[in-house]
Design a protein around this motif. Structure first.
Motif, short mmCIF file in Angstrom:
data_model
loop_
_atom_site.label_atom_id
_atom_site.label_comp_id
_atom_site.label_asym_id
_atom_site.label_seq_id
_atom_site.Cartn_x
_atom_site.Cartn_y
_atom_site.Cartn_z
N SER A 1 -64.83 -15.87 91.16
CA SER A 1 -63.74 -15.03 90.63
C SER A 1 -63.65 -13.72 91.42
CB SER A 1 -63.95 -14.75 89.14
OG SER A 1 -64.95 -13.78 88.92
N MET A 2 -64.81 -13.21 91.86
CA MET A 2 -64.83 -11.98 92.66
C MET A 2 -64.31 -12.24 94.08
SD MET A 2 -68.48 -10.47 91.31
CE MET A 2 -68.47 -8.87 92.09
N LEU B 1 -63.45 -22.24 86.12
CA LEU B 1 -63.05 -20.86 86.42
C LEU B 1 -61.53 -20.71 86.36
CD1 LEU B 1 -63.69 -17.97 87.34
CD2 LEU B 1 -63.58 -18.79 89.70
N SER C 1 -58.17 -10.16 85.74
CA SER C 1 -58.39 -11.55 85.33
C SER C 1 -59.76 -12.10 85.72
CB SER C 1 -57.31 -12.45 85.94
OG SER C 1 -57.36 -12.38 87.36
N GLN C 2 -60.45 -11.43 86.66
CA GLN C 2 -61.74 -11.95 87.13
C GLN C 2 -62.86 -11.67 86.11
OE1 GLN C 2 -61.53 -8.01 87.38
NE2 GLN C 2 -60.22 -9.12 88.78
N SER D 1 -64.36 -7.25 83.33
CA SER D 1 -63.72 -7.37 84.64
C SER D 1 -64.54 -6.61 85.68
CB SER D 1 -62.29 -6.84 84.59
OG SER D 1 -61.56 -7.48 83.55
N SER D 2 -64.16 -6.75 86.95
CA SER D 2 -64.94 -6.15 88.03
C SER D 2 -64.52 -4.72 88.34
CB SER D 2 -64.83 -7.00 89.30
OG SER D 2 -65.53 -6.38 90.36
N MET E 1 -59.76 -17.97 83.97
CA MET E 1 -58.92 -16.90 84.50
C MET E 1 -57.48 -17.01 84.00
SD MET E 1 -60.34 -16.33 88.41
CE MET E 1 -59.31 -14.88 88.69
N THR F 1 -60.40 -12.44 93.80
CA THR F 1 -59.73 -11.22 93.34
C THR F 1 -59.12 -10.38 94.46
OG1 THR F 1 -61.09 -11.10 91.35
CG2 THR F 1 -60.06 -9.06 92.06
#
Length: 410
Positions: A385-386, A298, A330-331, A124-125, A302, A389
């Motif tokens: 995804s980022m 994606l 979730s990202q 994840s980020s 996710m 988020t």
């Protein structure tokens, strides 16, 4: 005509400031502005090589992890054993295994490719999620502790992931030797940073503070962060892990608050630069051709990641905390970019399709993914995804309430 670096810097700063002011006015996440800035700069100046800039921008995550380390001293970390070891361990292992099996049996990719993608998708980020929880003062909340614990474990898990990629790329590599080398390196790093490092860092900070020179105090902080990051990188670990340990080493120092206040603006500048370099990796032509495919795959990834983490946490926590944590993580994280780049260099990011959902979607013309474009495709999935988020985090409570309410009805 040769483009001078000054023009790029001025354009980047101008776009960042304008987009930041506009997004702030409409109460939108400023991270989106940074990513769009990177995309526009590449389109205008046609920059192809930004590897050096990307390496500098990585210090945004390094500085962030140092600041998080200041918040989480050893006493606090001892109380987070479950969050780090149990939740973090289960999340990485179960998510990786699920995506590997899903990739092979459902999507129809090879075992080798499925393993690489599964490792990247399990991360994840740190940059986005921790920044949000830090700014919203939620690090010490039950959800915040789980999020931090899982992200710490993910940062540690990145080390064996890179070892696996090395083994996959080099058939002659010895697993036992690599494992032994890693264990010895970890022991050396912890011994240096945690034992003498704590006393040395505190003493140097004390001398710098007594000088009453702000620039000297800032230089001392930078020396500590860069020194710890360099030591960690030298022994094959991530720079952010070394910075995190350094932050914890001086977390009980009487200068902790002063360090946080002095360092926060610099950390945010480098984090902004990091997101600009993320935007620079977008290939617009490829994006327009594959927009629907990226969004579709994606969304599946996710949704599956949310479901896995939610079900894991429900064994230990209430529904609200579980779904909020699952949505927050979730990202696909920025370190997945490193995983896929390393896999590409090791020649193990090869899409060898057989019959499956991926082949079916290709045959129907719904998506068009060819092996030579797979790295850019995965990069776009990470960036999208980022991008989504910050919105999910901003409306985290509302999303969690909606999902729980819908689940209770069913």
């Amino acid at each position: 005509m040769e483009i001078h670096a000054l023009y790029v810097i001025v354009a980047g700063l101008g776009l960042s400031v304008i987009s930041g002011l506009l997004l702030k006015r409409i109460d939108m996440p400023i991270i989106i502005g940074y990513i769009l800035t990177g995309l526009i700069i590449v389109a205008i100046f046609r920059i192809e090589d930004f590897e050096s800039l990307s390496e500098i921008a990585d210090f945004g995550i390094v500085f962030l992890m140092f600041m998080i380390g200041l918040e989480f001293n050893f006493d606090k970390l001892k109380t987070m054993k479950q969050e780090v070891l149990v939740f973090g361990g289960l999340q990485v292992v179960v998510t990786s295994l699920f995506f590997m099996v899903f990739g092979y049996y459902v999507m129809g990719s090879s075992w080798e490719f499925s393993l690489v993608v599964s490792m990247g998708f399990s991360l994840s980020s740190t940059a986005i999620v921790l920044k949000f929880f830090e700014e919203s003062k939620q690090l010490s909340t039950p959800v915040g502790k789980i999020v931090v614990g899982v992200l710490i474990f993910q940062d540690i898990a990145a080390i064996p992931m890179l070892l696996i990629l090395m083994l996959m790329g080099d058939a002659s590599a010895n697993f036992v030797n690599l494992l032994l080398k890693t264990a010895i390196s970890a022991t050396i790093i912890l011994s240096i940073l945690l034992l003498p490092g704590k006393q040395v860092a505190t003493k140097v900070l004390s001398l710098a503070a007594e000088s009453r020179l702000p620039e000297l105090f800032m230089a001392t902080i930078l020396l500590i962060v860069f020194g710890a990051a360099s030591l960690s990188h030298f022994f094959g670990f991530s720079m952010s892990l070394g910075a995190f340990v350094a932050g914890m080493a001086i977390s009980k120092s009487r200068y902790r608050i002063k360090v946080q206040d002095e360092f926060a603006p610099l950390k945010n500048i480098f984090l902004g630069l990091f997101f600009v370099t993320v935007g620079m990796q977008i290939n617009l032509k490829f994006l327009f051709e594959n927009f629907f495919a990226v969004v579709l795959l994606l969304s599946i990834a996710m949704a599956l990641k949310i479901a896995i983490l939610y079900l894991l946490l429900r064994f230990f926590r209430d529904a609200k905390s579980s779904i909020k944590t699952a949505l927050s993580l979730s990202q696909i994280g920025e370190f997945a970019l490193v995983v896929f780049l390393t896999a590409s260099k090791q020649h193990v990011l090869n899409l060898k399709k057989h019959q499956g959902l991926l082949a079916l979607l290709n045959e129907k013309g719904i998506i068009h993914v060819v092996p030579q474009d797979i790295q850019q495709f995965l990069v776009l999935m990470i960036i999208f995804s980022m991008l989504v988020t910050p919105f999910m985090l901003k409306y985290l409570d509302s999303l969690a309430h909606f999902i729980i309410h819908k689940e209770s009805k069913n």
